[in-house]
Design a protein around this motif. Structure first.
Motif, PDB file in Angstrom:
ATOM      1  N   ILE A  91      66.137  23.684  12.991  1.00 37.50           N
ATOM      2  CA  ILE A  91      65.592  22.337  12.840  1.00 37.50           C
ATOM      3  C   ILE A  91      65.594  21.672  14.201  1.00 37.50           C
ATOM      4  O   ILE A  91      66.616  21.681  14.898  1.00 37.50           O
ATOM      5  CB  ILE A  91      66.430  21.495  11.849  1.00 37.50           C
ATOM      6  N   CYS A  92      64.458  21.119  14.603  1.00 42.72           N
ATOM      7  CA  CYS A  92      64.380  20.406  15.867  1.00 42.72           C
ATOM      8  C   CYS A  92      64.297  18.903  15.597  1.00 42.72           C
ATOM      9  O   CYS A  92      63.471  18.449  14.801  1.00 42.72           O
ATOM     10  CB  CYS A  92      63.165  20.845  16.685  1.00 42.72           C
ATOM     11  N   MET A  93      65.182  18.143  16.257  1.00 42.13           N
ATOM     12  CA  MET A  93      65.172  16.689  16.171  1.00 42.13           C
ATOM     13  C   MET A  93      64.692  16.083  17.479  1.00 42.13           C
ATOM     14  O   MET A  93      64.879  16.656  18.558  1.00 42.13           O
ATOM     15  CB  MET A  93      66.577  16.149  15.872  1.00 42.13           C
ATOM     16  N   LEU A 114      61.547  16.858  13.690  1.00 42.30           N
ATOM     17  CA  LEU A 114      60.179  17.184  14.086  1.00 42.30           C
ATOM     18  C   LEU A 114      59.613  18.337  13.276  1.00 42.30           C
ATOM     19  O   LEU A 114      58.478  18.295  12.803  1.00 42.30           O
ATOM     20  CB  LEU A 114      60.132  17.566  15.569  1.00 42.30           C
ATOM     21  N   ILE A 115      60.422  19.391  13.147  1.00 40.10           N
ATOM     22  CA  ILE A 115      59.942  20.608  12.504  1.00 40.10           C
ATOM     23  C   ILE A 115      61.124  21.441  12.050  1.00 40.10           C
ATOM     24  O   ILE A 115      62.207  21.382  12.649  1.00 40.10           O
ATOM     25  CB  ILE A 115      59.054  21.444  13.473  1.00 40.10           C
ATOM     26  N   THR A 165      72.359  27.181   9.971  1.00 42.11           N
ATOM     27  CA  THR A 165      71.237  26.323  10.327  1.00 42.11           C
ATOM     28  C   THR A 165      71.402  25.846  11.760  1.00 42.11           C
ATOM     29  O   THR A 165      72.440  25.280  12.117  1.00 42.11           O
ATOM     30  CB  THR A 165      71.158  25.109   9.380  1.00 42.11           C
ATOM     31  N   GLY A 166      70.405  26.084  12.587  1.00 42.63           N
ATOM     32  CA  GLY A 166      70.431  25.628  13.967  1.00 42.63           C
ATOM     33  C   GLY A 166      69.825  24.246  14.089  1.00 42.63           C
ATOM     34  O   GLY A 166      68.768  23.979  13.518  1.00 42.63           O
ATOM     35  N   LEU A 167      70.485  23.367  14.823  1.00 40.33           N
ATOM     36  CA  LEU A 167      69.987  22.010  15.046  1.00 40.33           C
ATOM     37  C   LEU A 167      69.803  21.830  16.553  1.00 40.33           C
ATOM     38  O   LEU A 167      70.771  21.805  17.303  1.00 40.33           O
ATOM     39  CB  LEU A 167      70.978  20.982  14.491  1.00 40.33           C
ATOM     40  N   ILE A 168      68.542  21.745  16.970  1.00 44.57           N
ATOM     41  CA  ILE A 168      68.241  21.653  18.391  1.00 44.57           C
ATOM     42  C   ILE A 168      67.474  20.366  18.678  1.00 44.57           C
ATOM     43  O   ILE A 168      67.067  19.651  17.761  1.00 44.57           O
ATOM     44  CB  ILE A 168      67.435  22.872  18.882  1.00 44.57           C
ATOM     45  N   GLY A 169      67.284  20.107  19.946  1.00 42.49           N
ATOM     46  CA  GLY A 169      66.549  18.931  20.370  1.00 42.49           C
ATOM     47  C   GLY A 169      67.064  18.473  21.715  1.00 42.49           C
ATOM     48  O   GLY A 169      68.174  18.820  22.116  1.00 42.49           O
TER      49      GLY A 169
END
Length: 255
Positions: A221-223, A229-230, A30-34
């Motif tokens: 997943i973008c935070m 957020l999405i 799972t990628g967590l970006i932002g």
């Protein structure tokens, strides 16, 4: 595998994590970006148990672990790495790996006197596991080098190797690409993919390198501002207007 439910982390009146909810499926990367300040690392700290949340719950393998200590979570197979590697810089690479497995026979002075044979056998088993880990990571040539002398990329590989010396099931990787040259970055990507597909490791990956996210991660997943957020595949997340707005002009892959 992991469920984060309405998690909040407040510092005075500021919410670094603000009613954040997400889930991670076993076997995924799972990628967590932002953008910077989105709350990603704070979320990692909460999941790993570095400090308790202001409110909300964390469930891992069906168990509520919100109140568990970091070491209890470690023994359940929930392990994290850091953006800046935390190696023991005066120990060798081999020693950094060998000291990781818990409950080793030689950890007490008395055991070294009364059960020397058992301690010796256990140490040989740990060394063999460390040698296999170094071979997998292609770091055999630096086995006796002090860890503090390694390059940034080699330190990131060593951090990954230290998770392999545990019974890790879920690994939180905090910006593994930071400070890594492109050659070693490709090697790091390859090793993460193999550990996921062939050895059953589940990963959550915080990363600003969108090429790495695109290659390895599904879902993404973008935070922003402490919230999700999405969530979706990379192309969908990258094209979302809320994501582009959150980055405020920062580079998001081809966007």
């Amino acid at each position: 595998m992991l469920e984060v439910d309405q998690l909040v982390m407040s510092y005075g009146g500021f919410r670094a994590v603000d009613n954040c909810s997400l889930s991670v499926t076993e076997g995924s990367i799972t990628g967590l970006i932002g953008p910077n300040g989105a709350g990603k690392t704070t979320l990692f700290n909460l999941v790993a148990g570095a400090f308790p949340p202001s409110s909300g719950r964390i469930r891992y393998l069906g168990e509520d672990i919100t109140g568990l200590s970091t070491d209890r979570r470690f023994h359940l197979g929930l392990v994290r790495t850091f953006q800046i590697p935390h190696e023991f810089h005066r120990l060798t690479v081999m020693e950094n790996l060998m000291m990781v497995p818990p409950h080793q026979a030689g950890e007490t002075l008395l055991a070294n006197w009364l059960t020397f044979g058992k301690v010796r056998r256990n140490e040989e088993e740990v060394r063999q596991r460390a040698e296999e880990t170094l071979a997998f990571l292609e770091l055999e040539h630096v086995a006796e080098e002090r860890a503090g002398n390694l390059s940034g990329g080699q330190k990131k590989l060593l951090e990954l190797g230290r998770t392999m010396m545990t019974d890790a099931r879920l690994v939180l990787l905090d910006e593994p690409a930071a400070g890594v040259n492109r050659t070693l970055l490709r090697k790091l990507e390859e090793k993460i993919a193999i550990l996921n597909k062939e050895r059953g490791y589940t990963f959550i990956l915080i990363e600003h390198d969108m090429e790495m996210i695109e290659k390895l991660c599904h879902p993404v997943i973008c935070m922003a501002e402490g919230r999700v957020l999405i969530e979706g595949d990379f192309a969908t997340v990258r094209a979302d207007e809320r994501v582009l707005e959150a980055y405020l002009g920062e580079t998001v892959g081809a966007a």
